[in-house]
Every structure is written in structure tokens, then in C-alpha cells.
Design a protein around this motif. Structure first.
Motif, PDB file in Angstrom:
ATOM      1  N   ALA A  49       6.931  12.629 -10.240  1.00  0.00           N
ATOM      2  CA  ALA A  49       6.338  12.414  -8.913  1.00  0.00           C
ATOM      3  C   ALA A  49       5.533  13.625  -8.463  1.00  0.00           C
ATOM      4  CB  ALA A  49       7.433  12.091  -7.897  1.00  0.00           C
ATOM      5  N   LYS A  50       6.067  14.794  -8.719  1.00  0.00           N
ATOM      6  CA  LYS A  50       5.368  16.033  -8.317  1.00  0.00           C
ATOM      7  C   LYS A  50       4.053  16.174  -9.080  1.00  0.00           C
ATOM      8  CE  LYS A  50       6.107  20.885  -7.573  1.00  0.00           C
ATOM      9  NZ  LYS A  50       7.054  21.710  -6.888  1.00  0.00           N
ATOM     10  N   SER A  51       4.083  15.966 -10.382  1.00  0.00           N
ATOM     11  CA  SER A  51       2.887  16.084 -11.203  1.00  0.00           C
ATOM     12  C   SER A  51       1.854  15.009 -10.866  1.00  0.00           C
ATOM     13  CB  SER A  51       3.251  16.016 -12.686  1.00  0.00           C
ATOM     14  OG  SER A  51       2.113  16.139 -13.485  1.00  0.00           O
ATOM     15  N   ALA A  52       2.306  13.799 -10.581  1.00  0.00           N
ATOM     16  CA  ALA A  52       1.396  12.690 -10.253  1.00  0.00           C
ATOM     17  C   ALA A  52       0.974  12.709  -8.781  1.00  0.00           C
ATOM     18  CB  ALA A  52       2.056  11.362 -10.573  1.00  0.00           C
ATOM     19  N   GLU A  53       1.624  13.568  -8.000  1.00  0.00           N
ATOM     20  CA  GLU A  53       1.335  13.697  -6.570  1.00  0.00           C
ATOM     21  C   GLU A  53       1.573  12.382  -5.826  1.00  0.00           C
ATOM     22  OE1 GLU A  53      -2.656  15.235  -6.632  1.00  0.00           O
ATOM     23  OE2 GLU A  53      -1.960  17.252  -7.127  1.00  0.00           O
ATOM     24  N   VAL A  54       2.742  11.782  -6.100  1.00  0.00           N
ATOM     25  CA  VAL A  54       3.135  10.533  -5.460  1.00  0.00           C
ATOM     26  C   VAL A  54       4.527  10.700  -4.843  1.00  0.00           C
ATOM     27  CG1 VAL A  54       1.738   9.105  -7.000  1.00  0.00           C
ATOM     28  CG2 VAL A  54       4.128   9.563  -7.583  1.00  0.00           C
ATOM     29  N   PRO A  55       4.885   9.843  -3.897  1.00  0.00           N
ATOM     30  CA  PRO A  55       6.218   9.942  -3.292  1.00  0.00           C
ATOM     31  C   PRO A  55       7.312   9.348  -4.176  1.00  0.00           C
ATOM     32  CG  PRO A  55       5.019   8.129  -2.311  1.00  0.00           C
ATOM     33  CD  PRO A  55       4.066   8.818  -3.250  1.00  0.00           C
ATOM     34  N   VAL A  56       8.536   9.688  -3.834  1.00  0.00           N
ATOM     35  CA  VAL A  56       9.717   9.092  -4.443  1.00  0.00           C
ATOM     36  C   VAL A  56      10.214   8.028  -3.465  1.00  0.00           C
ATOM     37  CG1 VAL A  56      12.123   9.497  -5.116  1.00  0.00           C
ATOM     38  CG2 VAL A  56      10.361  11.170  -5.721  1.00  0.00           C
TER      39      VAL A  56
ATOM     40  N   GLU B 145       0.825  -1.214   0.000  1.00  0.00           N
ATOM     41  CA  GLU B 145       0.000   0.000   0.000  1.00  0.00           C
ATOM     42  C   GLU B 145       0.855   1.258   0.000  1.00  0.00           C
ATOM     43  OE1 GLU B 145      -3.376   0.408  -0.415  1.00  0.00           O
ATOM     44  OE2 GLU B 145      -3.187  -1.714  -0.900  1.00  0.00           O
ATOM     45  N   ASP B 146       1.992   1.217   0.703  1.00  0.00           N
ATOM     46  CA  ASP B 146       2.899   2.368   0.754  1.00  0.00           C
ATOM     47  C   ASP B 146       3.584   2.619  -0.584  1.00  0.00           C
ATOM     48  OD1 ASP B 146       2.432   2.681   3.514  1.00  0.00           O
ATOM     49  OD2 ASP B 146       4.074   1.320   4.021  1.00  0.00           O
ATOM     50  N   LEU B 147       3.746   1.559  -1.387  1.00  0.00           N
ATOM     51  CA  LEU B 147       4.576   1.637  -2.589  1.00  0.00           C
ATOM     52  C   LEU B 147       3.788   1.608  -3.895  1.00  0.00           C
ATOM     53  CD1 LEU B 147       7.215  -0.991  -1.421  1.00  0.00           C
ATOM     54  CD2 LEU B 147       7.347   1.487  -1.175  1.00  0.00           C
ATOM     55  N   LYS B 148       2.492   1.304  -3.844  1.00  0.00           N
ATOM     56  CA  LYS B 148       1.773   0.981  -5.073  1.00  0.00           C
ATOM     57  C   LYS B 148       1.608   2.149  -6.041  1.00  0.00           C
ATOM     58  CE  LYS B 148      -3.081   1.299  -3.809  1.00  0.00           C
ATOM     59  NZ  LYS B 148      -4.306   0.545  -3.728  1.00  0.00           N
ATOM     60  N   LYS B 149       1.624   3.377  -5.576  1.00  0.00           N
ATOM     61  CA  LYS B 149       1.618   4.535  -6.474  1.00  0.00           C
ATOM     62  C   LYS B 149       2.806   5.400  -6.085  1.00  0.00           C
ATOM     63  CE  LYS B 149      -2.055   6.253  -8.342  1.00  0.00           C
ATOM     64  NZ  LYS B 149      -3.347   6.647  -8.851  1.00  0.00           N
ATOM     65  N   SER B 150       3.867   5.312  -6.898  1.00  0.00           N
ATOM     66  CA  SER B 150       5.108   6.001  -6.554  1.00  0.00           C
ATOM     67  C   SER B 150       6.040   6.052  -7.754  1.00  0.00           C
ATOM     68  CB  SER B 150       5.800   5.268  -5.397  1.00  0.00           C
ATOM     69  OG  SER B 150       6.093   3.936  -5.772  1.00  0.00           O
TER      70      SER B 150
ATOM     71  N   SER C 212       0.387  11.135 -15.967  1.00  0.00           N
ATOM     72  CA  SER C 212      -1.021  10.803 -16.224  1.00  0.00           C
ATOM     73  C   SER C 212      -1.257   9.288 -16.138  1.00  0.00           C
ATOM     74  CB  SER C 212      -1.485  11.348 -17.572  1.00  0.00           C
ATOM     75  OG  SER C 212      -0.930  10.621 -18.635  1.00  0.00           O
ATOM     76  N   LEU C 213      -0.282   8.483 -16.576  1.00  0.00           N
ATOM     77  CA  LEU C 213      -0.405   7.030 -16.438  1.00  0.00           C
ATOM     78  C   LEU C 213      -0.506   6.623 -14.961  1.00  0.00           C
ATOM     79  CD1 LEU C 213       2.178   5.601 -19.021  1.00  0.00           C
ATOM     80  CD2 LEU C 213      -0.313   5.636 -19.209  1.00  0.00           C
ATOM     81  N   ILE C 214       0.319   7.245 -14.132  1.00  0.00           N
ATOM     82  CA  ILE C 214       0.305   6.932 -12.700  1.00  0.00           C
ATOM     83  C   ILE C 214      -1.025   7.362 -12.082  1.00  0.00           C
ATOM     84  CG2 ILE C 214       1.363   7.424 -10.452  1.00  0.00           C
ATOM     85  CD1 ILE C 214       4.061   7.733 -11.970  1.00  0.00           C
ATOM     86  N   LYS C 215      -1.475   8.571 -12.420  1.00  0.00           N
ATOM     87  CA  LYS C 215      -2.731   9.082 -11.864  1.00  0.00           C
ATOM     88  C   LYS C 215      -3.923   8.196 -12.233  1.00  0.00           C
ATOM     89  CE  LYS C 215      -1.726  14.021 -11.643  1.00  0.00           C
ATOM     90  NZ  LYS C 215      -2.021  15.332 -12.236  1.00  0.00           N
TER      91      LYS C 215
END
Length: 186
Positions: free
Chosen positions: A127-134, A24-29, A95-98
Motif C-alpha cells: 500500500a505504501k509503495s503503490a500510494e493507496v489506502p488500506v 471510487e473510494d475502494l477501486k485502488k487499495s 506496480s500492478l496497482i499503480k
């Protein structure tokens, strides 16, 4: 099946897996894999991600995914990109990540297995655009350990602040070929 295969790949090489995070911590990053000084880095990171169950994707040149054998690369999580066309790869990837329920984008910002003067910054902007962590993943050849060690939430941080956190984590002695890793990444 991939989990067991990944664990077997690490075991057969005499390596250990260390990760303090849940899927869950890593699935969108955006996952950084460094130091990147050898083709073997791919083997250990792949084994690590399979063992953990990370839903990763890798951007590669589309001439690997288009021929008859392209299905092999696609089955390994590769997404083909035409680098000759002028397109905004950062926005496309973000956009793919989002749009995805779970997508961890693997990135090797050194851009080469040789010594690099500085890292490419695209991963930060994705990461910034998708609003996900690194997420910082590594293959430590000195200690024979592969894993995921740190999550950097970049919200409100400058690229310099993020790069400083990353620089503090990765060390040349982790690399297969330490002389090919520049610890000053920006």
C-alpha cells in the motif's frame, strides 16, 4: 450478474452486507480480510465484494492458475505467483496497482486460518509503495454481517500506527473460530 449473485449468496446464508463506501473510494487499495479462521471467510468476502462491485485481485500460488482448471481461479480474480522464485513481490504487486485503473488487492495477513503469532507486514509495504489506502473488510460470524468498514490512509503513518488502528477494529468474536484469532497482530 456478479452483483446479484453476491447478494443472493449473502441472502441464502442469512447474512447482511454493510459498506459505507463507494466504488471510487475502494477501486485502488489493499483490502485486508480478517479475522481469517475458516475457508468460509472466502465465500462471505467474495459475496460481499461482488455485491459492492469491488474490482479485486487475489495473489495465490501459480500452481492453481497454470493447470487446465486455472481459468476458474483467474475468473475469480486470482493472479498466480511463483513463490519458489526470488522476486520482490511487494514491488511487483505495487506496480500492478499503480498501472491499473482499478485494482483492489485482497490480502489475508494472518497467513493461516490457525492462530498466528503476528501478521505479515507485506500489505502495508504494498500500500505504501503503490500510494493507496488500506481497507478493512470483515465477515462477522456473530452478527452475520459482511462488509467494508474502514479506510486507513497510511501516508505519513508508521507500520506500528497502522497496525494499532487495525488491531482496534478486528475482534476475536467476529471470527468463525475465535480461538484461532490472535487480537495482538504485531
Amino acid at each position: 450478474m456478479k452483483k446479484n449473485l453476491g447478494k443472493f449468496m449473502l441472502w441464502i446464508a442469512g447474512w447482511k452486507l454493510l459498506s459505507n463506501f463507494s466504488i471510487e473510494d475502494l477501486k485502488k487499495s489493499v483490502i485486508i480480510c480478517a479475522p481469517h479462521t475458516s475457508n468460509w471467510d472466502f465465500y462471505y468476502c467474495l459475496a460481499c465484494f461482488w455485491s459492492i462491485g469491488i474490482p479485486y485481485k487475489i495473489m495465490i500460488k501459480d500452481n492453481y492458475t497454470k493447470p487446465w482448471y486455472g481459468f476458474i481461479f483467474k475468473s475469480l480474480g486470482c493472479i498466480g505467483v511463483n513463490r519458489k522464485q526470488r522476486n520482490n513481490l511487494v514491488e511487483y504487486t505495487a506496480s500492478l496497482i499503480k498501472k491499473s485503473d482499478s485494482m483492489a488487492l485482497i490480502n489475508t495477513p494472518e497467513g493461516t486460518r490457525s492462530w498466528a503469532k503476528e501478521w505479515k507486514k507485506g500489505f502495508y509495504y504494498i500500500a505504501k509503495s503503490a500510494e493507496v489506502p488500506v481497507v478493512l473488510a470483515y465477515a462477522d460470524y456473530k452478527n452475520k454481517i459482511a462488509g467494508v468498514k474502514k479506510i486507513i490512509n497510511i501516508e505519513g503513518k508508521t507500520v506500528e500506527e497502522v497496525f494499532k488502528e487495525i488491531e482496534d477494529f478486528y475482534k476475536p468474536e467476529m471470527a468463525k473460530y475465535p480461538k484461532n484469532y490472535n487480537p495482538k497482530i504485531y
